[in-house]
Design a protein around this motif. Sequence first.
Motif, PDB file in Angstrom:
ATOM      1  N   GLY A  20      -7.356  15.657   5.485  1.00 37.15           N
ATOM      2  CA  GLY A  20      -5.820  15.624   6.185  1.00 37.15           C
ATOM      3  C   GLY A  20      -5.527  14.320   6.738  1.00 37.15           C
ATOM      4  N   ASP A  21      -6.204  13.238   5.952  1.00 31.89           N
ATOM      5  CA  ASP A  21      -5.755  11.894   6.359  1.00 31.89           C
ATOM      6  C   ASP A  21      -4.946  11.548   5.347  1.00 31.89           C
ATOM      7  OD1 ASP A  21      -7.660  11.680   8.255  1.00 31.89           O
ATOM      8  OD2 ASP A  21      -9.188  10.542   7.153  1.00 31.89           O
ATOM      9  N   GLU A  50       3.356  15.234   8.475  1.00 31.97           N
ATOM     10  CA  GLU A  50       2.409  15.876   9.410  1.00 31.97           C
ATOM     11  C   GLU A  50       2.333  17.334   9.222  1.00 31.97           C
ATOM     12  OE1 GLU A  50       4.354  11.992  10.875  1.00 31.97           O
ATOM     13  OE2 GLU A  50       5.157  14.198  10.176  1.00 31.97           O
ATOM     14  N   ALA A  51       3.424  17.985   8.713  1.00 33.38           N
ATOM     15  CA  ALA A  51       3.124  19.230   8.138  1.00 33.38           C
ATOM     16  C   ALA A  51       2.214  19.521   7.087  1.00 33.38           C
ATOM     17  CB  ALA A  51       4.581  20.059   8.114  1.00 33.38           C
ATOM     18  N   VAL A  52       2.274  18.711   6.011  1.00 32.94           N
ATOM     19  CA  VAL A  52       1.415  18.583   4.874  1.00 32.94           C
ATOM     20  C   VAL A  52      -0.105  18.563   5.366  1.00 32.94           C
ATOM     21  CG1 VAL A  52       0.707  17.375   2.796  1.00 32.94           C
ATOM     22  CG2 VAL A  52       2.994  17.599   3.383  1.00 32.94           C
ATOM     23  N   ASN A 102      -5.733  23.433   7.243  1.00 28.22           N
ATOM     24  CA  ASN A 102      -5.880  24.954   7.441  1.00 28.22           C
ATOM     25  C   ASN A 102      -6.578  25.475   6.253  1.00 28.22           C
ATOM     26  OD1 ASN A 102      -4.509  24.759   9.877  1.00 28.22           O
ATOM     27  ND2 ASN A 102      -2.566  25.247   9.270  1.00 28.22           N
ATOM     28  N   ALA A 103      -5.952  24.968   5.154  1.00 30.41           N
ATOM     29  CA  ALA A 103      -6.843  25.591   3.908  1.00 30.41           C
ATOM     30  C   ALA A 103      -8.142  25.086   3.856  1.00 30.41           C
ATOM     31  CB  ALA A 103      -5.786  24.666   2.658  1.00 30.41           C
ATOM     32  N   ALA A 104      -8.532  23.808   4.309  1.00 26.56           N
ATOM     33  CA  ALA A 104      -9.806  23.413   4.129  1.00 26.56           C
ATOM     34  C   ALA A 104     -10.452  24.289   5.219  1.00 26.56           C
ATOM     35  CB  ALA A 104     -10.095  22.071   4.739  1.00 26.56           C
ATOM     36  N   ILE A 120      -6.075  24.853  -2.608  1.00 26.03           N
ATOM     37  CA  ILE A 120      -4.630  24.365  -2.333  1.00 26.03           C
ATOM     38  C   ILE A 120      -4.087  23.821  -3.554  1.00 26.03           C
ATOM     39  CG2 ILE A 120      -5.125  22.321  -1.053  1.00 26.03           C
ATOM     40  CD1 ILE A 120      -2.503  22.943   0.643  1.00 26.03           C
ATOM     41  N   ARG A 121      -3.000  24.421  -4.196  1.00 28.44           N
ATOM     42  CA  ARG A 121      -2.555  23.526  -5.175  1.00 28.44           C
ATOM     43  C   ARG A 121      -1.019  23.362  -4.749  1.00 28.44           C
ATOM     44  NH1 ARG A 121      -4.661  20.603  -8.465  1.00 28.44           N
ATOM     45  NH2 ARG A 121      -3.384  21.364 -10.387  1.00 28.44           N
ATOM     46  N   VAL A 122      -0.505  22.154  -5.520  1.00 24.87           N
ATOM     47  CA  VAL A 122       0.886  21.648  -4.915  1.00 24.87           C
ATOM     48  C   VAL A 122       2.017  21.971  -6.221  1.00 24.87           C
ATOM     49  CG1 VAL A 122       2.523  19.699  -4.254  1.00 24.87           C
ATOM     50  CG2 VAL A 122       0.124  20.066  -3.381  1.00 24.87           C
ATOM     51  N   VAL A 123       3.089  22.494  -6.073  1.00 31.64           N
ATOM     52  CA  VAL A 123       4.115  22.967  -7.058  1.00 31.64           C
ATOM     53  C   VAL A 123       5.255  21.880  -6.699  1.00 31.64           C
ATOM     54  CG1 VAL A 123       4.829  24.804  -5.915  1.00 31.64           C
ATOM     55  CG2 VAL A 123       5.440  24.760  -8.383  1.00 31.64           C
TER      56      VAL A 123
END
Length: 443
Positions: free
Chosen positions: A142-143, A23-25, A31-33, A39-42
Amino acid sequence: MWKNWAGDQACTPAAVVRPSAVEAVQEAVRNAAGQGSGIRVVGAGHSFGDNVLTSGTLMSLDSLTGLLGVDATAGTVRVAAGTRLHELNQLLDARGLALANLGDIDSQSVAGAISTGTHGTGRTLGNLATFVEDVELVTADGDVVQASEAGAGVLEAARLAVGSLGVVTAYTLKILPAYTLRCEQEPAPLADVLERLDSEVDANRHFEFFSFPHSDTVIAKRTNRVENVPVGRAAGQDTVTGPAAVAGKVKAYLEEELLENTALDLVCRLGRARRSLIPRLNRLATDLVSPTVRTGRSHEVLVTRRSVRFTETEWALPREAGAEALKEMRRVVTARGLDVNFPFEVRFVAADEQSFLSPAYGRDSCYIAAHMYRGMPWQEFFGAVQDVALAYGGRPHWGKRHTLSADRLAGLYPRWEEFQDARRRLDPHGLFSNDHTRRIFGA
């Protein structure tokens, strides 16, 4: 400022988020959208290119970890995407389970390793993406979707997507009952290994070798399953209980630490300071190697601790082209007088028919990796390796250095357009893009 493991890629994102729940993801993605930022994931930062660099939002999945479920009947597990491979190995081992194969390091996150095409070696074994039965994604709106249910081609695209389809939050992976491996390592003449290369690859569950450019001796590793052998057995021992078992493990650790980390780092430091010594240091490095045997749980044997910092390029070639390509790479190093104080690493992987962007897609492959020690110029060497690899039909490892862009890459992958179709459907506005993905996939 964020830096990668090698220390040569860095960025200063506008925001860093560390979600501990799906849910936080979702909230971070929305928010970024809403802010119009990328947004990038590391994961662990073990990619050597500029894969995750961003001035927008950088998302770390370090808090999204753990084993989420085990289906013994199906032979699968569900694991959170931020789980480190070494953590997953321990969680599986505690349940009498294991992955069919691993790369030679286990510091990466599960998502980072799978999404970039990480692999081990073994002619019947695919890269880690071939273990993926399903992928849970948070898409650009966000889905939360399961890739297997998201439409034609999405699972095949999502297995190996370099973070360009959404945020991977979990995987369903195929697993095996825990098993024991025995690894025999020895120096061998390069000419002999290349002459019998096919038989070596076919005769062993895992075969690989390391070849310093200025040495005619390679370090060959043959690893096979053994049945009814106590875990932790040391070379020459019939039992593994009590002090003998401990001594065997200590001996194996010291040999590995000294030869593959301490001694290698010293050799590389000397070579960086006195480059004229590199050819002799190459030969010294192989002269230090003596035959060793190591037996243990699969993850204990397949994984090697790496503390020497370097940068890397790696290419997947048709298996039948591997020997000639290696010869040509070595020839170019000598002909151009390039200062190379790290070995080529040569491994073998089964064809991958399941992942559109797998470097091993549709063909049994020989992977050749080239490395450069930290602080040394790598551009000319890696460029030469890339030229040779491309001449033999090579495809780049997505987590390693290369200079190819979308127009060239499109011709290397038979399912390129199907991957691009999935990307357009899941991320139509490029929320998960950065300069790296725009170069390799297009805008």
